[in-house]
Design a protein around this motif. Sequence first.
Motif, PDB file in Angstrom:
ATOM      1  N   HIS A   1       0.881  -1.365   0.075  1.00 45.46           N
ATOM      2  CA  HIS A   1      -0.232  -0.119   0.022  1.00 45.46           C
ATOM      3  C   HIS A   1       1.237   0.754  -0.005  1.00 45.46           C
ATOM      4  CE1 HIS A   1      -3.715  -2.417   0.351  1.00 45.46           C
ATOM      5  NE2 HIS A   1      -3.336  -2.452   1.452  1.00 45.46           N
ATOM      6  N   LEU A   2       1.380   1.575   0.436  1.00 45.49           N
ATOM      7  CA  LEU A   2       2.679   2.469   0.920  1.00 45.49           C
ATOM      8  C   LEU A   2       3.550   2.250   0.054  1.00 45.49           C
ATOM      9  CD1 LEU A   2       3.214   4.784   2.980  1.00 45.49           C
ATOM     10  CD2 LEU A   2       4.513   3.376   4.602  1.00 45.49           C
ATOM     11  N   PHE A   3       4.374   1.767  -0.083  1.00 47.61           N
ATOM     12  CA  PHE A   3       5.488   2.248  -1.245  1.00 47.61           C
ATOM     13  C   PHE A   3       5.076   1.875  -2.418  1.00 47.61           C
ATOM     14  CE2 PHE A   3       7.243   0.615   2.675  1.00 47.61           C
ATOM     15  CZ  PHE A   3       7.701   2.313   3.418  1.00 47.61           C
ATOM     16  N   PHE A   4       4.076   0.874  -3.059  1.00 50.81           N
ATOM     17  CA  PHE A   4       4.589   0.115  -4.725  1.00 50.81           C
ATOM     18  C   PHE A   4       2.538   1.571  -4.968  1.00 50.81           C
ATOM     19  CE2 PHE A   4       2.418  -2.669  -7.706  1.00 50.81           C
ATOM     20  CZ  PHE A   4       2.813  -2.442  -8.303  1.00 50.81           C
ATOM     21  N   GLU A   5       1.632   1.304  -4.024  1.00 50.44           N
ATOM     22  CA  GLU A   5       0.916   1.893  -4.606  1.00 50.44           C
ATOM     23  C   GLU A   5       0.771   3.581  -3.920  1.00 50.44           C
ATOM     24  OE1 GLU A   5      -2.980  -0.658  -4.177  1.00 50.44           O
ATOM     25  OE2 GLU A   5      -1.875  -0.876  -2.197  1.00 50.44           O
ATOM     26  N   GLY A   6       1.744   3.797  -3.471  1.00 50.79           N
ATOM     27  CA  GLY A   6       2.573   4.844  -3.095  1.00 50.79           C
ATOM     28  C   GLY A   6       3.125   5.641  -3.924  1.00 50.79           C
ATOM     29  N   TYR A   7       3.743   5.093  -4.851  1.00 55.92           N
ATOM     30  CA  TYR A   7       5.074   5.265  -6.173  1.00 55.92           C
ATOM     31  C   TYR A   7       3.344   5.474  -6.621  1.00 55.92           C
ATOM     32  CZ  TYR A   7       7.307   4.635  -9.999  1.00 55.92           C
ATOM     33  OH  TYR A   7       7.841   5.019 -11.264  1.00 55.92           O
ATOM     34  N   PHE A   8       2.821   4.785  -7.466  1.00 51.18           N
ATOM     35  CA  PHE A   8       2.140   5.119  -8.576  1.00 51.18           C
ATOM     36  C   PHE A   8       1.077   6.926  -8.273  1.00 51.18           C
ATOM     37  CE2 PHE A   8      -3.106   5.769  -9.175  1.00 51.18           C
ATOM     38  CZ  PHE A   8      -3.045   5.428 -11.227  1.00 51.18           C
ATOM     39  N   SER A   9       0.741   6.663  -6.897  1.00 50.89           N
ATOM     40  CA  SER A   9      -0.246   8.126  -7.122  1.00 50.89           C
ATOM     41  C   SER A   9       0.529   9.119  -7.128  1.00 50.89           C
ATOM     42  CB  SER A   9      -0.605   7.665  -5.233  1.00 50.89           C
ATOM     43  OG  SER A   9      -1.483   6.949  -4.850  1.00 50.89           O
ATOM     44  N   TYR A  10       1.583   8.931  -6.707  1.00 46.80           N
ATOM     45  CA  TYR A  10       3.129  10.345  -6.744  1.00 46.80           C
ATOM     46  C   TYR A  10       3.290  10.627  -8.431  1.00 46.80           C
ATOM     47  CZ  TYR A  10       7.188  13.011  -5.557  1.00 46.80           C
ATOM     48  OH  TYR A  10       7.738  14.488  -5.441  1.00 46.80           O
ATOM     49  N   ASN A  11       3.172   9.672  -8.578  1.00 46.14           N
ATOM     50  CA  ASN A  11       3.903   9.089 -10.008  1.00 46.14           C
ATOM     51  C   ASN A  11       3.218   8.876 -11.645  1.00 46.14           C
ATOM     52  OD1 ASN A  11       7.114   9.144  -9.485  1.00 46.14           O
ATOM     53  ND2 ASN A  11       6.764   7.310  -8.545  1.00 46.14           N
ATOM     54  N   HIS A  12       1.604   9.034 -11.210  1.00 45.66           N
ATOM     55  CA  HIS A  12       0.610   8.457 -12.213  1.00 45.66           C
ATOM     56  C   HIS A  12       1.266   8.982 -13.371  1.00 45.66           C
ATOM     57  CE1 HIS A  12      -1.884  12.083 -11.596  1.00 45.66           C
ATOM     58  NE2 HIS A  12      -1.704  12.765 -10.127  1.00 45.66           N
ATOM     59  N   THR A  13       1.218  10.115 -13.995  1.00 43.70           N
ATOM     60  CA  THR A  13       1.029  11.733 -14.986  1.00 43.70           C
ATOM     61  C   THR A  13       2.183  11.131 -15.539  1.00 43.70           C
ATOM     62  OG1 THR A  13       3.021  12.619 -14.302  1.00 43.70           O
ATOM     63  CG2 THR A  13       0.380  13.635 -13.740  1.00 43.70           C
ATOM     64  N   ARG A  14       3.499  10.223 -15.333  1.00 42.77           N
ATOM     65  CA  ARG A  14       4.648   9.441 -16.064  1.00 42.77           C
ATOM     66  C   ARG A  14       4.530   8.056 -15.979  1.00 42.77           C
ATOM     67  NH1 ARG A  14       9.171   8.103 -14.113  1.00 42.77           N
ATOM     68  NH2 ARG A  14       9.378   7.553 -12.137  1.00 42.77           N
ATOM     69  N   MET A  15       3.380   7.370 -15.597  1.00 43.07           N
ATOM     70  CA  MET A  15       4.006   5.928 -15.711  1.00 43.07           C
ATOM     71  C   MET A  15       4.075   5.357 -16.834  1.00 43.07           C
ATOM     72  SD  MET A  15       3.403   5.080 -12.617  1.00 43.07           S
ATOM     73  CE  MET A  15       3.101   3.667 -12.782  1.00 43.07           C
ATOM     74  N   GLY A  16       3.669   5.756 -18.668  1.00 43.62           N
ATOM     75  CA  GLY A  16       3.650   5.101 -19.373  1.00 43.62           C
ATOM     76  C   GLY A  16       4.811   5.490 -19.648  1.00 43.62           C
ATOM     77  N   GLY A  17       5.916   6.423 -19.244  1.00 38.95           N
ATOM     78  CA  GLY A  17       7.238   6.320 -19.500  1.00 38.95           C
ATOM     79  C   GLY A  17       8.606   5.824 -18.784  1.00 38.95           C
ATOM     80  N   ALA A  18       7.466   5.491 -18.094  1.00 44.37           N
ATOM     81  CA  ALA A  18       8.685   5.144 -16.108  1.00 44.37           C
ATOM     82  C   ALA A  18       9.383   3.595 -15.905  1.00 44.37           C
ATOM     83  CB  ALA A  18       7.505   4.909 -14.935  1.00 44.37           C
ATOM     84  N   GLN A  19      10.657   3.808 -16.807  1.00 49.43           N
ATOM     85  CA  GLN A  19      11.473   2.325 -16.641  1.00 49.43           C
ATOM     86  C   GLN A  19      12.310   2.082 -15.219  1.00 49.43           C
ATOM     87  OE1 GLN A  19      10.295   1.322 -19.368  1.00 49.43           O
ATOM     88  NE2 GLN A  19      12.417   1.190 -20.301  1.00 49.43           N
ATOM     89  N   ASP A  20      12.022   2.400 -13.953  1.00 48.77           N
ATOM     90  CA  ASP A  20      12.565   2.033 -12.852  1.00 48.77           C
ATOM     91  C   ASP A  20      11.779   0.827 -12.953  1.00 48.77           C
ATOM     92  OD1 ASP A  20      10.169   2.384 -12.305  1.00 48.77           O
ATOM     93  OD2 ASP A  20      11.404   4.900 -10.938  1.00 48.77           O
ATOM     94  N   LEU A  21      11.900  -0.241 -11.166  1.00 50.32           N
ATOM     95  CA  LEU A  21      11.202  -1.562 -11.156  1.00 50.32           C
ATOM     96  C   LEU A  21       9.623  -1.313 -10.933  1.00 50.32           C
ATOM     97  CD1 LEU A  21      11.859  -4.416 -10.998  1.00 50.32           C
ATOM     98  CD2 LEU A  21      12.612  -3.864  -8.711  1.00 50.32           C
ATOM     99  N   PHE A  22       9.683  -0.430 -10.179  1.00 54.03           N
ATOM    100  CA  PHE A  22       7.825   0.066 -10.179  1.00 54.03           C
ATOM    101  C   PHE A  22       6.956   0.612 -10.512  1.00 54.03           C
ATOM    102  CE2 PHE A  22       7.768   0.309  -4.913  1.00 54.03           C
ATOM    103  CZ  PHE A  22       8.324  -1.299  -5.023  1.00 54.03           C
ATOM    104  N   GLY A  23       7.828   0.932 -12.104  1.00 54.74           N
ATOM    105  CA  GLY A  23       6.861   1.263 -12.998  1.00 54.74           C
ATOM    106  C   GLY A  23       6.857   0.539 -14.240  1.00 54.74           C
ATOM    107  N   GLN A  24       7.911  -0.186 -14.067  1.00 52.34           N
ATOM    108  CA  GLN A  24       7.903  -0.917 -15.353  1.00 52.34           C
ATOM    109  C   GLN A  24       5.949  -2.039 -14.886  1.00 52.34           C
ATOM    110  OE1 GLN A  24      11.305  -2.671 -16.865  1.00 52.34           O
ATOM    111  NE2 GLN A  24      12.270  -1.285 -16.872  1.00 52.34           N
ATOM    112  N   LEU A  25       6.549  -2.786 -13.300  1.00 51.94           N
ATOM    113  CA  LEU A  25       5.317  -3.358 -12.937  1.00 51.94           C
ATOM    114  C   LEU A  25       4.250  -3.033 -12.807  1.00 51.94           C
ATOM    115  CD1 LEU A  25       7.092  -4.661  -9.475  1.00 51.94           C
ATOM    116  CD2 LEU A  25       6.444  -5.987 -11.117  1.00 51.94           C
TER     117      LEU A  25
END
Length: 259
Positions: free
Chosen positions: A89-113
């Motif tokens: 919840h805190l780290f993985f889903e929190g990552y999405f909430s913080y980075n939702h505008t750049r998810m399409g181009g995210a190439q770090d581990l969480f972004g690719q997941l």
Amino acid sequence: MFDFLKKATPSLPETVADLEAVHPFYPVGVEIANFIANDMTVGRLLGIFATGCAGILAATWFLTSKVAPQLQKKDKLAVLWFCLSGTIHLFFEGYFSYNHTRMGGAQDLFGQLWKEYAMSDSRYLTSDPFVLCMETVTAVLWGPLSFLMIYYIITMHPLRYPLQAVVSLGQIYGDVLYYATSMFDHYHKSLTYCRPEAYYFWFYFFFMNFIWIVIPGILLKDSFSTTAKAFKALDRLSVSLQGNGAATKPKANGHIKRA
């Protein structure tokens, strides 16, 4: 006559194959900003995720056994659940909430997941309002409260079962709405966010989210059952004390006289 319009209009993909060549997500033609394909294989991504989860569970079991060896097995399992759940919840889903505008181009581990999971729900790559709000609430509330639950379980805090009920109900509620909004769009608006392969629907979309209905459901039932037993015992004690009070009365010299 309209040749100048044809020359001025950029060519567009005309087939499903052409559109899928742009990106693999559904519905066909959905706009994914700055999309970059993953450079890690699906097997590697799932392997890293599974290994991370296994590591968290193993470390939590070891530390809990050392810190609170008196805990029953079911309480240790609850600690495992809340640690894994809180971390996601805190780290993985929190990552999405913080980075939702750049998810399409995210190439770090969480972004690719997230891009791999988005094969079953492309809303995670389009800043969908419901998904963004739901995941933000989950990260901000249920993440930290899951870690607080670990402390409450280990210390046998009196607020353990009320908080367990709140967190579990919140997880179930968010999951039900997640399913419901997707199904509403599918049947009412003919919008399908999941690729047609059964693997993406049944494993990613259904199974991986259904866990957050089954286990919180068990914990919610446990909270209700334990709370009901506690109040029942309190009522019996209250009745017993009232009965003892009615059966005794003080004498003038201060001694108790039995009726």
